[in-house]
Write a protein that holds these residues in place. Structure first.
Motif, PDB file in Angstrom:
ATOM      1  N   LEU A 199       0.825  -1.204   0.000  1.00 50.68           N
ATOM      2  CA  LEU A 199       0.000   0.000   0.000  1.00 50.68           C
ATOM      3  C   LEU A 199       0.862   1.259   0.000  1.00 50.68           C
ATOM      4  CD1 LEU A 199      -2.791   1.279   0.118  1.00 50.68           C
ATOM      5  CD2 LEU A 199      -2.701   1.110   2.611  1.00 50.68           C
ATOM      6  N   PHE A 200       1.957   1.246   0.760  1.00 49.07           N
ATOM      7  CA  PHE A 200       2.848   2.400   0.796  1.00 49.07           C
ATOM      8  C   PHE A 200       3.471   2.651  -0.582  1.00 49.07           C
ATOM      9  CE2 PHE A 200       6.863   4.590   1.907  1.00 49.07           C
ATOM     10  CZ  PHE A 200       6.315   5.681   2.575  1.00 49.07           C
ATOM     11  N   PHE A 201       3.826   1.550  -1.269  1.00 46.48           N
ATOM     12  CA  PHE A 201       4.365   1.687  -2.623  1.00 46.48           C
ATOM     13  C   PHE A 201       3.333   2.302  -3.562  1.00 46.48           C
ATOM     14  CE2 PHE A 201       4.529  -0.148  -6.901  1.00 46.48           C
ATOM     15  CZ  PHE A 201       5.754   0.351  -7.340  1.00 46.48           C
ATOM     16  N   VAL A 202       2.083   1.821  -3.488  1.00 43.06           N
ATOM     17  CA  VAL A 202       1.021   2.351  -4.347  1.00 43.06           C
ATOM     18  C   VAL A 202       0.791   3.838  -4.070  1.00 43.06           C
ATOM     19  CG1 VAL A 202      -1.443   2.213  -4.888  1.00 43.06           C
ATOM     20  CG2 VAL A 202      -0.112   0.124  -4.643  1.00 43.06           C
ATOM     21  N   LYS A 203       0.823   4.211  -2.796  1.00 43.27           N
ATOM     22  CA  LYS A 203       0.639   5.623  -2.445  1.00 43.27           C
ATOM     23  C   LYS A 203       1.752   6.482  -3.025  1.00 43.27           C
ATOM     24  CE  LYS A 203      -2.071   5.194   1.811  1.00 43.27           C
ATOM     25  NZ  LYS A 203      -3.117   6.154   1.418  1.00 43.27           N
ATOM     26  N   GLN A 204       2.987   6.034  -2.906  1.00 41.87           N
ATOM     27  CA  GLN A 204       4.112   6.806  -3.433  1.00 41.87           C
ATOM     28  C   GLN A 204       4.114   6.850  -4.957  1.00 41.87           C
ATOM     29  OE1 GLN A 204       7.663   5.113  -1.389  1.00 41.87           O
ATOM     30  NE2 GLN A 204       7.949   7.216  -0.678  1.00 41.87           N
ATOM     31  N   ALA A 205       3.769   5.711  -5.573  1.00 40.28           N
ATOM     32  CA  ALA A 205       3.856   5.619  -7.032  1.00 40.28           C
ATOM     33  C   ALA A 205       2.663   6.252  -7.749  1.00 40.28           C
ATOM     34  CB  ALA A 205       3.987   4.156  -7.455  1.00 40.28           C
ATOM     35  N   ILE A 206       1.499   6.307  -7.065  1.00 35.95           N
ATOM     36  CA  ILE A 206       0.283   6.795  -7.746  1.00 35.95           C
ATOM     37  C   ILE A 206      -0.437   7.878  -6.947  1.00 35.95           C
ATOM     38  CG2 ILE A 206      -1.947   6.131  -8.715  1.00 35.95           C
ATOM     39  CD1 ILE A 206      -0.883   3.287  -9.012  1.00 35.95           C
ATOM     40  N   THR A 219       2.104   2.376 -13.676  1.00 38.93           N
ATOM     41  CA  THR A 219       2.312   1.470 -12.540  1.00 38.93           C
ATOM     42  C   THR A 219       1.308   0.331 -12.462  1.00 38.93           C
ATOM     43  OG1 THR A 219       3.189   3.358 -11.300  1.00 38.93           O
ATOM     44  CG2 THR A 219       2.609   1.393 -10.039  1.00 38.93           C
ATOM     45  N   VAL A 220       0.020   0.619 -12.687  1.00 40.13           N
ATOM     46  CA  VAL A 220      -1.032  -0.380 -12.475  1.00 40.13           C
ATOM     47  C   VAL A 220      -0.841  -1.634 -13.330  1.00 40.13           C
ATOM     48  CG1 VAL A 220      -3.515  -0.833 -12.631  1.00 40.13           C
ATOM     49  CG2 VAL A 220      -2.701   1.311 -11.650  1.00 40.13           C
ATOM     50  N   PRO A 221      -0.472  -1.538 -14.617  1.00 38.76           N
ATOM     51  CA  PRO A 221      -0.259  -2.778 -15.387  1.00 38.76           C
ATOM     52  C   PRO A 221       0.783  -3.696 -14.754  1.00 38.76           C
ATOM     53  CG  PRO A 221      -0.402  -0.905 -16.871  1.00 38.76           C
ATOM     54  CD  PRO A 221      -0.347  -0.346 -15.491  1.00 38.76           C
ATOM     55  N   GLN A 370     -10.740  -0.070  -2.942  1.00 41.09           N
ATOM     56  CA  GLN A 370     -10.248  -1.118  -3.853  1.00 41.09           C
ATOM     57  C   GLN A 370      -8.734  -1.265  -3.806  1.00 41.09           C
ATOM     58  OE1 GLN A 370     -12.659   1.087  -4.564  1.00 41.09           O
ATOM     59  NE2 GLN A 370     -14.003   0.395  -6.207  1.00 41.09           N
ATOM     60  N   THR A 371      -8.012  -0.154  -3.673  1.00 44.34           N
ATOM     61  CA  THR A 371      -6.550  -0.226  -3.626  1.00 44.34           C
ATOM     62  C   THR A 371      -6.083  -0.970  -2.391  1.00 44.34           C
ATOM     63  OG1 THR A 371      -6.403   1.888  -4.791  1.00 44.34           O
ATOM     64  CG2 THR A 371      -4.432   1.129  -3.656  1.00 44.34           C
ATOM     65  N   ARG A 372      -6.654  -0.649  -1.245  1.00 45.38           N
ATOM     66  CA  ARG A 372      -6.263  -1.329  -0.004  1.00 45.38           C
ATOM     67  C   ARG A 372      -6.634  -2.809  -0.062  1.00 45.38           C
ATOM     68  NH1 ARG A 372      -9.494   3.366   2.996  1.00 45.38           N
ATOM     69  NH2 ARG A 372      -8.132   5.101   2.404  1.00 45.38           N
ATOM     70  N   ALA A 373      -7.814  -3.118  -0.578  1.00 45.62           N
ATOM     71  CA  ALA A 373      -8.237  -4.515  -0.687  1.00 45.62           C
ATOM     72  C   ALA A 373      -7.323  -5.294  -1.632  1.00 45.62           C
ATOM     73  CB  ALA A 373      -9.686  -4.583  -1.176  1.00 45.62           C
ATOM     74  N   PHE A 374      -6.861  -4.647  -2.699  1.00 42.59           N
ATOM     75  CA  PHE A 374      -5.929  -5.271  -3.639  1.00 42.59           C
ATOM     76  C   PHE A 374      -4.635  -5.646  -2.915  1.00 42.59           C
ATOM     77  CE2 PHE A 374      -2.281  -4.813  -6.484  1.00 42.59           C
ATOM     78  CZ  PHE A 374      -2.613  -5.670  -7.513  1.00 42.59           C
ATOM     79  N   CYS A 375      -4.127  -4.751  -2.092  1.00 43.50           N
ATOM     80  CA  CYS A 375      -2.894  -5.006  -1.352  1.00 43.50           C
ATOM     81  C   CYS A 375      -3.081  -6.157  -0.359  1.00 43.50           C
ATOM     82  CB  CYS A 375      -2.450  -3.742  -0.613  1.00 43.50           C
ATOM     83  SG  CYS A 375      -1.970  -2.387  -1.711  1.00 43.50           S
ATOM     84  N   ILE A 376      -4.261  -6.255   0.240  1.00 47.33           N
ATOM     85  CA  ILE A 376      -4.547  -7.344   1.180  1.00 47.33           C
ATOM     86  C   ILE A 376      -4.576  -8.688   0.455  1.00 47.33           C
ATOM     87  CG2 ILE A 376      -6.343  -8.318   2.676  1.00 47.33           C
ATOM     88  CD1 ILE A 376      -7.068  -5.361   3.353  1.00 47.33           C
TER      89      ILE A 376
END
Length: 532
Positions: A199-206, A219-221, A370-376
């Protein structure tokens, strides 16, 4: 009129309960029919019938409790509706059980107790039956209070308690139980760390980027391809090992090829989708909806293939032990009717009683998108893969719930950290134009983590401390004392992660093995004194 409304409401509840009872009665009748069908080769069909009903009861409770970990985050993030999640999970659970669930984990022979110390068929059957009874009762109780627990630990505790009751404390392999205790820490901590890191990576990257659409297109692909690789490898190693066995290098290469194909397709789809979305975090979240649905389905398939053994493993052992051709110490075979019973029971339990735990995992611990659930979901697959390679004992239930905790604690930490930064900026800029301060804060919020740190570092702490009346139109109080700031931290802490949920779940985890062991011992004494 009010009394009539209450009566009508009560009638609806009773009608729903009657419908559930009707489904369960039909399930029990189906079990009895299956036992009658195979009774010719069984020495004591009544005992097998009772064991099959208890095994079905165990399967119902597995569906009501354990499956929530697979679909809870998708439901909590609104990627799936409750009905949709139940249908997908039910189909995938029973498919996993029937297609890939033949590799039954022989819990007794895994080292929990010494089978050689038992040595008697009647004692063995009673022990297995007691373990099923205790595991099912404990799962039922945990589901009733809304605590997701490990079904594997429940059945292990039942076998341990019944085994000690049958052969004394000497039959237990305590070093193996030490590994189970270790998994209480390893599983949730590993799941939480991996989910928080993702999640931290997704926050920094997006999320923290000013142009979120451009960042998402880049990033998402890769994230979805990484998910395809992880889940492909997870299914090959865990879910499909009975159907086909791959060499580790071949499995890795096959999953990599799948991920590459997914990447090529997803990159085009993401690009076309982003053209229709706004440059907002909430819009970017939508990109993870379809991957989440696939994740819920694949996790449910793998769960059906693996955890069905907790319901049917002891039942398969009892079925073998009641045959005239039974040889003590052999590996239990798994007939189709037992596999079908386990898969169907899990699906029915999920449909009838699963929503309570799905809501607990999906929304009652911390708020999910959805982003947090994806990371889980990613954390669940990655942690099991890593643990399998390292030979560490882990619980999929503890991993998934630990991942939810990890995401919640990360959010909590970042919220408090950024709030403190904003307070520091406001205190430093007292007396300046309100619009300029507001614009600066908006710029600060859109900045990357590195830029935020640079801005805070550059703040001049020696500026004047006078209150700026102009800021009161936009903010409430900024000159916080230390006591006020501590109170603010507590508010954010309670808002983002519910401590009551943590305490309840962790307490249930800690007592699962000992409580189910006590139940197992009691059930063994009762069963052996009544009819064996």
């Amino acid at each position: 009129m009010k009394h009539w409304y209450n009566l009508e409401a009560g009638f609806k509840i009773n009608k729903e309960d009657l419908q559930k009872a009707g489904v369960i009665v039909a399930f029990v009748l189906l079990i009895i029919t299956m036992v009658i069908w195979v009774s010719d080769e069984i020495t004591k069909p009544l005992i097998l019938g009772f064991a099959a009903i208890v095994g079905g009861y165990m399967a119902l409770n597995i569906g009501a409790n354990d499956v929530a970990n697979n679909v809870g985050p998708a439901v909590g993030s609104k990627a799936l509706t409750m009905t949709g999640a139940i249908i997908i999970a039910a189909v995938c659970e029973i498919s996993g059980a029937l297609i890939a669930g033949g590799e039954v984990v022989d819990t007794v022979r895994s080292g929990i107790i010494s089978v050689d110390s038992i040595g008697d068929t009647k004692v063995f059957v009673t022990l297995m039956l007691a373990a099923l009874v205790s595991g099912a009762i404990w799962l039922h109780a945990a589901t009733a209070v809304g605590a997701p627990v490990s079904t594997t630990h429940s059945i292990v505790g039942g076998i341990l308690g019944a085994g000690i009751a049958a052969g004394g404390f000497g039959v237990a392999h305590w070093e193996e139980l030490g590994q189970i205790v270790l998994s209480w820490v390893i599983s949730p901590v590993s799941g939480g760390i991996i989910a928080a890191a993702l999640l931290f990576f997704v926050k920094q990257a997006i999320t923290y980027k000013e142009n979120k659409k451009l960042a998402a297109s880049r990033t998402v692909p890769y994230l979805i391809a990484f998910m395809a690789w992880a889940f492909s490898l997870y299914l090959i190693n865990k879910g499909l090992k009975k159907v086909i066995t791959f060499d580790p290098l071949v499995a890795f290469a096959a999953s990599f090829v799948i991920a590459l194909v997914v990447f090529m397709i997803v990159r085009v789809v993401i690009k076309n989708t982003l053209d229709k979305l706004e440059n907002k975090k909430e819009e970017i979240n939508k990109l993870f909806t379809i991957p989440l649905i696939f994740a819920a389905a694949l996790l449910s398939f793998a769960h059906g293939a693996n955890d069905v053994a907790n319901a049917i493993g002891p039942l398969a052992a009892i079925n073998d032990a009641l045959k005239e051709s039974f040889v003590f110490g052999g590996k239990a075979s798994v007939p189709f009717w037992i596999m079908f019973l386990g898969g169907l029971g899990i699906s029915i339990g999920l449909a009838l009683y699963g929503p309570k735990l799905i809501r607990t995992v999906g929304s009652e611990i911390t708020e999910l998108d959805q982003t947090r659930a994806f990371c889980i979901a990613m954390s669940a697959a990655l942690t099991v893969l890593i643990a399998s390679e390292l030979g560490m004992p882990v619980s999929s239930t503890h991993i998934a719930v630990g991942a939810v905790f990890g995401v919640g604690f990360l959010r909590e930490y970042l919220k408090k950290r950024y709030k403190e930064m904003e307070l520091k900026i406001l205190e430093d800029r007292k007396g300046e134009n309100a619009e300029e301060v507001k614009a600066f804060l908006e710029k600060f919020r859109r900045s990357s983590v590195r830029k935020k740190a640079a801005i805070i570092k550059a703040i001049d702490k020696k500026k004047a401390k006078k209150e700026a009346e102009a800021l009161k139109d936009y903010y409430v109080v900024f000159a916080f004392k230390k006591k006020d700031k501590k109170q603010l931290k507590k508010v954010y802490q309670e808002e983002l992660v519910k401590r009551s949920a943590i305490n309840k779940i962790v307490a249930a985890w800690l007592i699962t093995v000992p409580v189910s062991a006590v139940f197992g011992a009691v059930a063994y004494f009762i069963l052996s004194s009544i009819w064996l």
